[in-house]
Design an enzyme around this catalytic site. Structure first.
Site, PDB file in Angstrom:
ATOM      1  N   ASP A 261       0.864  -1.177   0.000  1.00 12.33           N
ATOM      2  CA  ASP A 261       0.000   0.000   0.000  1.00 12.33           C
ATOM      3  C   ASP A 261       0.910   1.239   0.000  1.00 12.33           C
ATOM      4  OD1 ASP A 261      -2.177   1.642  -0.029  1.00 12.33           O
ATOM      5  OD2 ASP A 261      -3.129   0.830   1.755  1.00 12.33           O
TER       6      ASP A 261
HETATM    7  C1  BGC Z   1      -5.085   3.160   0.379  1.00 12.81           C
HETATM    8  C2  BGC Z   1      -5.325   2.088  -0.659  1.00 12.81           C
HETATM    9  C3  BGC Z   1      -5.228   2.652  -2.046  1.00 12.81           C
HETATM   10  C4  BGC Z   1      -3.894   3.325  -2.197  1.00 12.81           C
HETATM   11  C5  BGC Z   1      -3.625   3.884  -3.578  1.00 12.81           C
HETATM   12  C6  BGC Z   1      -3.872   4.000   0.085  1.00 12.81           C
HETATM   13  O1  BGC Z   1      -3.803   5.107   0.904  1.00 12.81           O
HETATM   14  O2  BGC Z   1      -4.971   2.556   1.648  1.00 12.81           O
HETATM   15  O3  BGC Z   1      -6.561   1.472  -0.430  1.00 12.81           O
HETATM   16  O4  BGC Z   1      -5.423   1.641  -2.989  1.00 12.81           O
HETATM   17  O5  BGC Z   1      -3.800   4.385  -1.260  1.00 12.81           O
HETATM   18  O6  BGC Z   1      -4.326   5.037  -3.810  1.00 12.81           O
END
Ligand code: BGC
Length: 761
Positions: A261
């Protein structure tokens, strides 16, 4: 000839160490919606030099083509893979994931994911960061909006349907996109409902509650998973080799891609387990996280770490192979532009069909909590029984909030506002007067936070008028009308990422509005927009009819009008308990018994709350999991078992009838729960094991039949997180059936030596 595994072997044989590391680098060039403070720079240059494997957050077909062209000029011409946060639709925005789960209609859920896949693929997106399948029992956590709610069985069916919808039957097709199950795992259990916070889970809870939707999604063929930000029993998931590699990959057989993530690898330093960037990268890679999202620690440090012997090149090769395998499955080695080309020809964005599905999804997801005196549906506009409607509340004319959180490519300009939908439905037959009535919130500091993702139109605009003046206008409209429809609730960014709340109430200015509307004596329909279960005790008293419409997306206006006038049946059922008050959370119907169970009201020395009034169910919330009313009036016959003594791998059949006593067709969601009253460990009082949506004509009776096998009885006896043992035990089981998790009738059976197949889900 289609490229295959041999092609990948040959390619890997020709790659340098730095080219392999480049494939592990997943970046975002930045844009309008960011979820962290870091963005990548020099993206074009890094592509040219083979230092990027995947990009997310690219918003147009033109930009995808420009980046892919750069990749096609590199030595090995390895295509880039494009990803996006397509969470509940790409351009046609459907109700929030929590709302889609509330439909309990997996054909619908699958269909929304199919549309989202086609719209996303048409601008060159290969992978979507969805479905989010974090089971959550604490609605303070804002990301419950993105989740399927509190129950592992419902979440598992949701995971399968979403994966099937996104990926179709063949991922190499240009209109299929790779699903990404997230966030692996435990993210929904953060301390205090705080985002990103630590998670402590017993091994059995991990196996019985948290992992099942991931396993179901994996079995449905999900091509990727995303690691979660949290620690799990002290070990950050981005460094959790035991759970990612030993358990999910090796023991459970997952063979897809694992992505980090946003800056999750770098955050291992803040978690206090990595001393520097190189250490963080080493820990992440060894845990089994193949792609490093945004932090670029892999890119910067892995080569040196191989040279100094900290990690072996084989680990990098293995991760690189998984990235290349994903690209192979997506058909990118055969034609890196095939999604773009298909999209240009097919033009599948925001079609009438897509909008129609979104409209139907609104009704399917809407949950009616109260409908005193059958106030709803409202009389048909041309019946002459209704002359004027007061449509009040800060969301009546709104477009910006309607898509809810995580609609990064959705545009407010394509939304049908609630007022437009209502006016279209009534035509000239009924007057619709609108009034704002209240600000969403009154505090400017809070408004600023809630407007974090708004750059053109703001979701929270504080009115220049006084609260009293706004209420007076709304009261005047209500007084002149036959019925008031008040649309109240959260701003879209009041739930979602980094939007944990300490309070689960509708904001005070809107509560004041509802009190004033009640005082007019006019029938009051309260429509609640929310991304989480709210505490609605006061609204339950104030409203004659109370509906949860979540955030309904592009077609909210039409869909809600369909519900209000009965053109469509509101068939949603709660996917998570609505608590009485915030102090009750975490809360779930599937709690374990206590040695001193509540007798239903406060009693000293039993489990409950000294400060809750007697009429409040102490530990069950105000509205239970599975609850929701239709416009019909459905009676349940008693459940009957075809046998009450079973052995081994017998099958149990339980049948009941449901009868629509009403004069209009309705849809009923019949739910089956199992309780295991005596076992070697204390088992949840009830667990959902099956459900059926039944269409009932007016005055019709239908028989509903469920088959239960020993697989439905087993449970985890894990002593460590990597322990997969499950057990089925002889004894009595209560099979509960009903319209929700609370109002069930039960039949008891005994099962001797049930032989489950030992499945893990
Ligand atoms: C979130 C994810 C997301 C990623 C990309 C993160 O802050 O936890 O769910 O896919 O950002 O945008």
């Amino acid at each position: 000839m289609k490229k295959d595994k041999d092609f990948i072997d040959g390619l890997i044989g020709r790659m340098t160490l730095s080219e392999k590391i480049g494939q592990l680098n997943l970046v975002t060039p930045g844009g309008e919606t960011l979820t962290g403070t870091v963005v990548n720079t020099d993206v074009a240059d890094k592509i040219r030099t083979g230092r990027i494997g995947g990009i997310f957050g690219v918003k147009s077909a033109e930009a995808v083509r420009v980046f892919q062209d750069l990749a096609q000029k590199t030595r090995l011409k390895i295509p880039l893979m494009f990803a996006e946060d397509v969470i509940h639709g790409q351009k046609t925005i459907f109700p929030l994931p929590l709302a889609l789960a509330a439909s309990w209609n997996m054909d619908l859920v699958r269909a929304t994911a199919r549309v989202a896949a086609q719209e996303a693929a048409s601008i060159g997106i290969d992978q979507v960061y969805s479905p989010m399948v974090d089971v959550c029992r604490d609605p303070r956590w804002g990301r419950i909006a993105e989740s399927p709610g509190e129950d592992p069985f419902l979440a598992s069916r949701f995971a399968e349907a979403m994966v099937e919808g996104y990926q179709g039957t063949d991922l190499s097709r240009p209109d299929a996109v790779m699903a990404c199950l997230k966030h692996f795992c435990g993210y929904g259990g953060g301390m205090g409902g705080r985002d990103y916070d630590a998670v402590d889970l017993s091994p059995t809870t991990l196996h019985d509650v948290i992992l099942p939707p991931f396993v179901a999604g994996m079995r449905a063929g999900a091509g990727s998973i995303m690691a979660s930000f949290n620690t799990l029993n002290g070990v950050p998931m981005h460094a959790n080799r035991t759970v990612i590699t030993e358990l999910f990959r090796k023991r459970l057989g997952y063979d897809g891609l694992v992505v980090a993530d946003y800056t999750g690898i770098l955050e291992l330093i803040a978690h206090g387990i990595a001393s520097d960037r190189a250490d963080a990268a080493r820990l992440g890679l060894s845990a089994g996280v193949d792609m490093d999202m945004v932090s670029e620690t892999y890119l910067e440090t892995l080569e040196d770490s191989v040279k100094t012997g900290l990690i072996g090149e084989d680990e990098i090769t293995a991760a690189c192979r998984r990235v290349l395998d994903a690209k192979l499955k997506l058909g990118l080695f055969d034609d890196p532009y095939h999604r773009l080309d298909w999209g240009r020809a097919a033009q599948p964005i925001l079609t009438a069909g897509n909008r129609q599905l979104a409209r139907e999804a609104v009704a399917a997801a809407t949950v009616v909590l109260k409908n005193e005196g059958n106030l709803l549906p409202l009389p048909a506009p041309d019946s002459g029984r209704i002359g004027g409607i007061a449509l009040v509340g800060p969301f009546a004319l709104d477009r910006v909030n309607m898509n809810g959180t995580w609609a990064v490519a959705g545009s407010p300009s394509t939304v049908v506002p609630i007022a437009d939908g209502l006016r279209e439905a009534v035509g000239n037959a009924v007057s619709v007067t609108t009034a704002k009535g209240a600000n969403i919130v009154d505090e400017t500091w809070l408004a600023t936070r809630l407007n974090v993702h708004d750059w053109k139109d703001l979701s929270v605009v504080i009115d220049v008028r006084s609260p009293e003046a706004m209420i007076a206008e709304a009261v005047a409209a209500a007084t002149a009308a036959d019925v008031t429809v008040a649309v109240v609730g959260e701003a879209r960014e009041y739930s979602g990422e980094s939007s944990s709340r300490t309070d689960l109430s509708i904001p005070e200015p809107q509560k004041k509005l509802l009190r004033a509307l009640k005082a007019t004596g006019k029938p009051l329909v309260v429509v609640v927009l929310t991304g989480r279960p709210l505490a609605l005790a006061e609204e339950t008293l104030l409203a004659d009819a109370l509906l949860i419409a979540w955030f309904g997306g592009t077609e909210i206006g039409h869909g809600l009008a369909d519900v209000l006038f009965g053109k469509a049946e509101p068939s949603g059922r709660l996917p998570a308990t609505f608590p009485y008050c915030v102090g009750q959370v975490p809360v779930t119907y599937a709690h374990r018994p206590t040695g001193r169970p509540t007798p239903g009201r406060f009693q000293k020395f039993t489990s409950g709350y000294v400060d809750l009034p007697d009429e409040v169910a102490q530990n069950d919330g105000l509205y239970p999991f599975g609850f929701g009313l239709g416009y019909g009036n459905v009676a349940y016959g008693p459940p009957r078992a075809n046998r009450t003594k079973l052995t081994g791998d017998d099958r149990l059949e339980v049948t009941l009838t449901v009868t629509n006593l009403g004069d209009r067709p309705t849809s009923e969601t019949v739910q089956l729960y199992i309780g295991d009253p005596v076992a070697s460990v204390s088992r949840p009082v009830k667990e959902l094991k099956a459900f059926r949506k039944v269409a009932l004509a007016a005055r019709a009776t239908e028989a509903v039949n469920f088959v239960i096998t020993a697989d439905d009885l087993d449970f985890s006896v894990a002593e460590t997180v990597a322990d997969l043992r499950r057990r089925s035990e002889s004894g009595a089981f209560d099979i509960h059936i009903g319209p929700n998790s609370r109002d069930t009738q039960a039949v008891r059976v005994t099962w001797d030596e049930p032989q489950s197949r030992g499945k893990q889900s």
